[in-house]
Motif scaffolding. Structure first.
Motif, PDB file in Angstrom:
ATOM      1  N   CYS A  48       0.403  45.333 -19.309  1.00 52.56           N
ATOM      2  CA  CYS A  48      -0.911  45.772 -19.772  1.00 52.56           C
ATOM      3  C   CYS A  48      -1.717  46.295 -18.586  1.00 52.56           C
ATOM      4  CB  CYS A  48      -1.649  44.622 -20.456  1.00 52.56           C
ATOM      5  SG  CYS A  48      -3.229  45.092 -21.186  1.00 52.56           S
ATOM      6  N   HIS A  62      -5.437  49.509 -21.826  1.00 55.39           N
ATOM      7  CA  HIS A  62      -6.791  49.191 -22.247  1.00 55.39           C
ATOM      8  C   HIS A  62      -7.732  50.231 -21.636  1.00 55.39           C
ATOM      9  CE1 HIS A  62      -7.790  47.674 -18.211  1.00 55.39           C
ATOM     10  NE2 HIS A  62      -6.670  46.967 -18.240  1.00 55.39           N
ATOM     11  N   LYS A 115     -10.097  41.805 -18.732  1.00 56.38           N
ATOM     12  CA  LYS A 115      -8.765  42.187 -19.224  1.00 56.38           C
ATOM     13  C   LYS A 115      -8.183  41.085 -20.097  1.00 56.38           C
ATOM     14  CE  LYS A 115      -5.838  44.046 -16.229  1.00 56.38           C
ATOM     15  NZ  LYS A 115      -5.233  45.370 -16.510  1.00 56.38           N
ATOM     16  N   TRP A 148      -9.828  41.166 -23.440  1.00 59.37           N
ATOM     17  CA  TRP A 148      -9.318  42.299 -24.223  1.00 59.37           C
ATOM     18  C   TRP A 148      -7.933  42.002 -24.772  1.00 59.37           C
ATOM     19  CZ3 TRP A 148      -5.206  45.563 -24.431  1.00 59.37           C
ATOM     20  CH2 TRP A 148      -5.356  46.725 -25.187  1.00 59.37           C
ATOM     21  N   HIS A 150      -6.596  41.777 -28.624  1.00 58.83           N
ATOM     22  CA  HIS A 150      -5.634  42.804 -29.026  1.00 58.83           C
ATOM     23  C   HIS A 150      -4.320  42.206 -29.524  1.00 58.83           C
ATOM     24  CE1 HIS A 150      -3.683  46.749 -28.956  1.00 58.83           C
ATOM     25  NE2 HIS A 150      -2.635  46.144 -28.398  1.00 58.83           N
TER      26      HIS A 150
END
Length: 250
Positions: free
Chosen positions: A28, A49, A59, A62, A66
């Motif tokens: 990621c 992202h 992060k 997120w 997600h």
């Protein structure tokens, strides 16, 4: 929903060591770094992202929203070790299938127990292993290797920049009273302070100190600073050396 093994990374496109440990890892990264990561990691799925998600803690927030159910493995993790050996050095686990199974099995147990934060021990030596209990609901997780099953409490405070593993451990202890930790295995990182990229650009004594004081402000007397040592160092100096623990009254 199955658990994804996700490697958060930043400016280490050529040094994602953790991808070698597990099956089907997802890396990621920020959108602007995606092409480089795809070039150097063609065997991995790359999930991006937005570039305005800056820093490891935003992060993680997120990623949790997600992926919903995920295990996060820092990109500089290079080894999984079994510390339940009877004597000698911890035994290095080299089989990718086995390491993947170890991670996903802990996720399955966490889901069965309705636990939303799970991970592995920070202990590094077999002499520290307690053979009477290989799972714990009261220990802290270690930041380089842990997972979440998303709910309203799987949240990292973005006012701090470091020690986010300590933050979420305290927060989940306060909110849910339990964290699942497998005490048999330890994931080992490369030296954080010399590995460029990641948090290297912001990791320093003052930032560590500020993060510790912020956590102390939020959780009060449950946060313990190490007492003065025999050589006369006071608690302020100990803060700079990152000595901190917690003890909740339940």
């Amino acid at each position: 929903m199955s658990c994804k093994i996700v490697i958060p990374s930043h400016k280490r496109h050529d040094r994602v060591f953790a991808k070698k440990l597990v099956n089907d890892p997802i890396i990621c990264v920020a959108e602007s770094q995606a092409d480089l990561y795809r070039q150097f990691n063609p065997d991995c799925e790359i999930v991006t992202h937005p570039d305005d998600v800056v820093g490891l803690i935003p992060k993680r927030n997120w990623m949790a929203k997600h992926f919903r159910e995920l295990f996060m493995l820092d990109d500089d993790v290079h080894a999984c070790k079994a510390i339940y050996a009877e004597k000698g050095e911890p035994c290095r686990v080299k089989d990718r299938d086995l390491i993947t199974h170890i991670i996903l099995s802990l996720h399955d147990i966490a889901k069965l127990m309705d636990v939303h934060l799970f991970g592995f021990t920070s202990r590094i030596s077999p002499v520290m292993y307690d053979e009477t209990g290989f799972l714990s609901l009261s220990k802290m997780i270690t930041g380089c290797s842990y997972g979440v099953i998303y709910n309203k409490n799987t949240w990292w405070n973005e006012e701090i920049r470091l020690k986010e593993d300590f933050w979420i451990s305290c927060y989940m202890k306060y909110k849910e009273r339990r964290i699942l930790t497998d005490l048999r295995y330890n994931f080992e990182q490369k030296n954080t302070f010399v590995n460029a990229g990641g948090l290297a650009s912001i990791r320093n004594q003052e930032e560590e100190r500020r993060s510790i004081l912020f956590i102390k402000k939020n959780f009060g007397d449950s946060i313990l600073l190490k007492s003065a040592t025999n050589n006369g160092k006071d608690k302020t100096k100990q803060l700079v050396e990152y000595n901190i623990s917690c003890k909740f009254k339940f």
